[in-house]
Design a protein around this motif. Sequence first.
Motif, PDB file in Angstrom:
ATOM      1  N   TRP A  95       9.987   4.426   4.064  1.00  0.00           N
ATOM      2  CA  TRP A  95       8.912   5.259   3.503  1.00  0.00           C
ATOM      3  C   TRP A  95       7.568   4.822   4.083  1.00  0.00           C
ATOM      4  CZ3 TRP A  95       9.337   6.750  -2.368  1.00  0.00           C
ATOM      5  CH2 TRP A  95      10.583   7.358  -2.612  1.00  0.00           C
ATOM      6  N   ARG A  96       7.332   3.523   4.114  1.00  0.00           N
ATOM      7  CA  ARG A  96       6.071   3.020   4.651  1.00  0.00           C
ATOM      8  C   ARG A  96       5.916   3.406   6.124  1.00  0.00           C
ATOM      9  NH1 ARG A  96       6.298  -3.093   1.974  1.00  0.00           N
ATOM     10  NH2 ARG A  96       5.344  -2.544  -0.050  1.00  0.00           N
ATOM     11  N   HIS A  97       6.976   3.274   6.875  1.00  0.00           N
ATOM     12  CA  HIS A  97       6.919   3.617   8.296  1.00  0.00           C
ATOM     13  C   HIS A  97       6.646   5.101   8.492  1.00  0.00           C
ATOM     14  CE1 HIS A  97       8.772   4.909  12.146  1.00  0.00           C
ATOM     15  NE2 HIS A  97       8.210   3.805  12.603  1.00  0.00           N
ATOM     16  N   ASN A  98       7.343   5.939   7.753  1.00  0.00           N
ATOM     17  CA  ASN A  98       7.212   7.382   7.948  1.00  0.00           C
ATOM     18  C   ASN A  98       5.873   7.918   7.452  1.00  0.00           C
ATOM     19  OD1 ASN A  98       9.739   7.289   9.050  1.00  0.00           O
ATOM     20  ND2 ASN A  98      10.793   8.200   7.316  1.00  0.00           N
ATOM     21  N   TRP A  99       5.307   7.278   6.442  1.00  0.00           N
ATOM     22  CA  TRP A  99       3.983   7.708   5.965  1.00  0.00           C
ATOM     23  C   TRP A  99       2.867   7.243   6.891  1.00  0.00           C
ATOM     24  CZ3 TRP A  99       6.545   9.146   1.373  1.00  0.00           C
ATOM     25  CH2 TRP A  99       5.937  10.194   0.671  1.00  0.00           C
ATOM     26  N   ASN A 100       3.093   6.136   7.575  1.00  0.00           N
ATOM     27  CA  ASN A 100       2.109   5.595   8.514  1.00  0.00           C
ATOM     28  C   ASN A 100       0.769   5.316   7.829  1.00  0.00           C
ATOM     29  OD1 ASN A 100       1.286   4.675  11.054  1.00  0.00           O
ATOM     30  ND2 ASN A 100       0.454   6.664  11.630  1.00  0.00           N
ATOM     31  N   GLN A 101       0.854   4.760   6.623  1.00  0.00           N
ATOM     32  CA  GLN A 101      -0.352   4.361   5.889  1.00  0.00           C
ATOM     33  C   GLN A 101      -0.307   2.869   5.536  1.00  0.00           C
ATOM     34  OE1 GLN A 101      -1.317   6.954   2.576  1.00  0.00           O
ATOM     35  NE2 GLN A 101      -0.832   8.784   3.752  1.00  0.00           N
ATOM     36  N   GLY A 102       0.395   2.096   6.362  1.00  0.00           N
ATOM     37  CA  GLY A 102       0.464   0.665   6.132  1.00  0.00           C
ATOM     38  C   GLY A 102       1.499   0.298   5.075  1.00  0.00           C
ATOM     39  N   ASP A 103       1.504  -0.967   4.709  1.00  0.00           N
ATOM     40  CA  ASP A 103       2.457  -1.460   3.708  1.00  0.00           C
ATOM     41  C   ASP A 103       1.900  -1.217   2.314  1.00  0.00           C
ATOM     42  OD1 ASP A 103       4.355  -2.396   5.574  1.00  0.00           O
ATOM     43  OD2 ASP A 103       3.172  -4.208   5.899  1.00  0.00           O
ATOM     44  N   PHE A 104       1.881   0.049   1.906  1.00  0.00           N
ATOM     45  CA  PHE A 104       1.312   0.388   0.609  1.00  0.00           C
ATOM     46  C   PHE A 104       2.107  -0.271  -0.520  1.00  0.00           C
ATOM     47  CE2 PHE A 104       3.829   4.167   2.054  1.00  0.00           C
ATOM     48  CZ  PHE A 104       4.896   4.076   1.163  1.00  0.00           C
ATOM     49  N   PRO A 105       1.465  -0.500  -1.672  1.00  0.00           N
ATOM     50  CA  PRO A 105       2.141  -1.144  -2.798  1.00  0.00           C
ATOM     51  C   PRO A 105       3.372  -0.364  -3.245  1.00  0.00           C
ATOM     52  CG  PRO A 105      -0.221  -0.969  -3.190  1.00  0.00           C
ATOM     53  CD  PRO A 105       0.068  -0.155  -1.973  1.00  0.00           C
ATOM     54  N   PHE A 106       4.404  -1.101  -3.604  1.00  0.00           N
ATOM     55  CA  PHE A 106       5.635  -0.489  -4.107  1.00  0.00           C
ATOM     56  C   PHE A 106       6.106  -1.330  -5.289  1.00  0.00           C
ATOM     57  CE2 PHE A 106       9.792   1.177  -4.504  1.00  0.00           C
ATOM     58  CZ  PHE A 106       9.879   2.345  -3.755  1.00  0.00           C
ATOM     59  N   TYR A 107       5.896  -0.795  -6.503  1.00  0.00           N
ATOM     60  CA  TYR A 107       6.240  -1.517  -7.721  1.00  0.00           C
ATOM     61  C   TYR A 107       7.391  -0.810  -8.429  1.00  0.00           C
ATOM     62  CZ  TYR A 107       1.664  -3.458  -6.671  1.00  0.00           C
ATOM     63  OH  TYR A 107       0.606  -4.045  -6.025  1.00  0.00           O
ATOM     64  N   PHE A 108       8.363  -1.579  -8.884  1.00  0.00           N
ATOM     65  CA  PHE A 108       9.566  -0.967  -9.448  1.00  0.00           C
ATOM     66  C   PHE A 108       9.997  -1.657 -10.730  1.00  0.00           C
ATOM     67  CE2 PHE A 108      10.752  -4.103  -6.244  1.00  0.00           C
ATOM     68  CZ  PHE A 108      11.747  -4.852  -6.859  1.00  0.00           C
ATOM     69  N   VAL A 109      10.905  -1.006 -11.445  1.00  0.00           N
ATOM     70  CA  VAL A 109      11.377  -1.482 -12.739  1.00  0.00           C
ATOM     71  C   VAL A 109      12.788  -2.047 -12.597  1.00  0.00           C
ATOM     72  CG1 VAL A 109      11.815  -0.870 -15.155  1.00  0.00           C
ATOM     73  CG2 VAL A 109      10.034   0.339 -13.852  1.00  0.00           C
TER      74      VAL A 109
END
Length: 465
Positions: A275-289
């Motif tokens: 997802w980060r690679h395809n969005w090309n917006q850097g290593d955006f935060p990814f928080y999960f439960v």
Amino acid sequence: MKKSLLILFFFIGYVSLAQVTVNALFQDHMVLQRNKPIAVFGKAATEKQVVITFKGKTYKAKVENNNWKFFLDETEAGGPYTLSIKGENEIVFSDILIGEVWLCSGQSNMAMQMRGNFGQPIKGSNLEILKSTNQNLRLFTVKRNLSKEPVESIEGNWQLAEPKSVKEFSATAYFYGKMLQETLNVPVGLICAAWGGTPAEAWTPSEIIHTQFKDFKGWNKNEKSPQKNPSVLYNGMIHPLQPFTFKGVIWYQGEGNKNYYQNYTALFSSMIKSWRHNWNQGDFPFYFVQIAPLGWGGGNQAYLRETQLKTMQSVKNSGMAVTLDIGEKFNIHPAEKQKVGERLALWALAKDYGFKDIDFSGPVYKSMNVKGNKVVLNFEYAQLGVTSLNKELNDFVIAGEDKVFYKAEAKISKGKLEVWSDKVTKPVAVRYGFKDWVDGSLFNNAGLPASSFRTDNWESIEVKE
């Protein structure tokens, strides 16, 4: 006459085809991400360029292969503003706010609405819905869609937070966004793309599946449940959102993979990175439960929780909200979604918004020391030590070199946790909450629960009284 009508219909069709269009995320009432270049994108059949006007500035986007994309300048939070997109036709969007935008995804515990569904309620939701009117909180639910190939369109509408819209929106996402909006005092936009009963592979791009997980056990062509097939939800619900600019992602999923948990860390980590690679917006935060304990259904739930913990420890800029204390023994959809959303928000507030003086994670096992027949356990994210919050310390087991576990006693003294059993004279391993159902009893001083854990990597799960 027939010839004239045919020419008219052809002309109407040609004109509609020639219209400049924009991705369906762009609507009245939308929220755009502050302090980042803002992606605006769509299609155009005949134009060579598209003219965009926003906040008094005019931009020109070149059309290539019938597609156009442009990044507006970074801007501070504020609004409302108007956005104009012009080719042969003109599209004007109004009541646009600039603030924080988060994508919210996963399976049924993310999809579960504020009003309650799946035959289950949301704790405290009626009063929350009553008080939910907030012009600075905007909601977008992506209509469920699966596809064998990546698509470029979605269905859904931006809505202002008010009782009518909030009751239909994801409870976890709503409580997350509400806490962010009230704390940051800026507009917040939430985009929810979730589907109950789905595994992580359904949300993973096909190129990842085909190159990294060819022999992943448990995958097949699901004709009764096509939404469980690899990549179909990524294609239909995630891919068409790109490259819409946002801050990060919150995720609530895992139950769909508990029966074949062995490769979940690798799969989930690869999904996040893709997802980060395809969005090309850097290593955006990814928080999960982390999935909550459950007393039925089997499926090695403790092992799935462990793979989620390993994901947090191995994927940078990620974080995990623990729910070991708020599960329901016979309900896979716990009603306490407010705590879930707020625990996710603590990660974002601490890691992304500068709130350095708050705790954001429950204790995570770090190391152990053996003193006689007792084990002293050490934890990260527990600077002031651990506590039981006056609950009885339960669900600890201990083993010696024979790899047989016995129910253990546990005691906290000045924030230090000691575990022992009179039946184990030389302990080498401890487990906490490492079974399907557990009522979490270990916390840090901020009241955030510890993840279940084990200090060993044995296959044995034999436990004697």
